[in-house]
Design a protein around this motif. Structure first.
Motif, PDB file in Angstrom:
ATOM      1  N   ILE A  25       0.839  -1.209   0.000  1.00 44.63           N
ATOM      2  CA  ILE A  25       0.000   0.000   0.000  1.00 44.63           C
ATOM      3  C   ILE A  25       0.869   1.253   0.000  1.00 44.63           C
ATOM      4  N   VAL A  26       2.020   1.223   0.644  1.00 46.59           N
ATOM      5  CA  VAL A  26       2.929   2.372   0.618  1.00 46.59           C
ATOM      6  C   VAL A  26       3.368   2.647  -0.809  1.00 46.59           C
ATOM      7  N   GLU A  27       3.699   1.604  -1.560  1.00 49.88           N
ATOM      8  CA  GLU A  27       4.079   1.782  -2.967  1.00 49.88           C
ATOM      9  C   GLU A  27       2.946   2.422  -3.760  1.00 49.88           C
ATOM     10  N   LYS A  28       1.724   1.984  -3.509  1.00 51.13           N
ATOM     11  CA  LYS A  28       0.566   2.549  -4.215  1.00 51.13           C
ATOM     12  C   LYS A  28       0.366   4.012  -3.851  1.00 51.13           C
ATOM     13  N   HIS A  29       0.597   4.360  -2.581  1.00 54.36           N
ATOM     14  CA  HIS A  29       0.442   5.759  -2.170  1.00 54.36           C
ATOM     15  C   HIS A  29       1.532   6.635  -2.778  1.00 54.36           C
ATOM     16  N   MET A  30       2.721   6.107  -2.911  1.00 52.63           N
ATOM     17  CA  MET A  30       3.794   6.867  -3.563  1.00 52.63           C
ATOM     18  C   MET A  30       3.410   7.162  -5.013  1.00 52.63           C
ATOM     19  N   ALA A  31       2.875   6.173  -5.706  1.00 49.03           N
ATOM     20  CA  ALA A  31       2.429   6.369  -7.090  1.00 49.03           C
ATOM     21  C   ALA A  31       1.271   7.355  -7.154  1.00 49.03           C
ATOM     22  N   PHE A  32       0.351   7.277  -6.181  1.00 45.42           N
ATOM     23  CA  PHE A  32      -0.764   8.227  -6.116  1.00 45.42           C
ATOM     24  C   PHE A  32      -0.240   9.650  -5.980  1.00 45.42           C
ATOM     25  N   GLY A  33       0.727   9.854  -5.092  1.00 49.96           N
ATOM     26  CA  GLY A  33       1.311  11.188  -4.900  1.00 49.96           C
ATOM     27  C   GLY A  33       1.926  11.722  -6.175  1.00 49.96           C
ATOM     28  N   GLU A  34       2.606  10.865  -6.912  1.00 50.60           N
ATOM     29  CA  GLU A  34       3.169  11.283  -8.195  1.00 50.60           C
ATOM     30  C   GLU A  34       2.065  11.613  -9.190  1.00 50.60           C
TER      31      GLU A  34
END
Length: 116
Positions: A25-34
């Motif tokens: 989920i952290v990886e997904k949130h990083m992509a969301f932020g980008e």
């Protein structure tokens, strides 16, 4: 206009020995932020609700409580502060926030300070 997007999920969904669910989920949130770019003003995940302390004021008297004050099936796990032109745009951004399983994103306008 500024909006606060708060993330509510059942935090027990992240209780695994490997940490794989949290890492994913952290990886997904990083992509969301980008993905949302400059619309994101701030954001962070939160430690589990078991680490919370609530200061409750009733009739002028304050008491301390371990954990969240309300019993719920979902806990606030993080937030984003965003800038969006209107509520519809804020909702469109909120729909992109990744969740591990079931959950909710609350979209709330932030009050502007009164003019002086």
């Amino acid at each position: 206009m500024k909006y606060l997007l708060t993330i509510f999920e059942d935090e027990s969904a992240y209780d695994d020995d490997t940490g794989a669910a949290m890492n994913a989920i952290v990886e997904k949130h990083m992509a969301f932020g980008e993905d949302i770019g400059a619309a994101m003003l701030n954001g962070a995940g939160l430690e589990p609700s078991t680490t919370a302390t609530t200061v409750r004021t009733t009739a002028g008297h304050q008491t301390l409580h371990d954990g969240p004050f309300a019993e719920t099936k979902e806990q606030m796990g993080g937030f984003y502060m965003i800038e969006a032109p209107d509520l519809d745009a804020a909702i469109a951004i909120a729909r992109k926030i990744p969740l591990h399983a079931d959950g909710a994103i609350e979209v709330r306008p932030v009050l502007s300070p009164p003019s002086m």
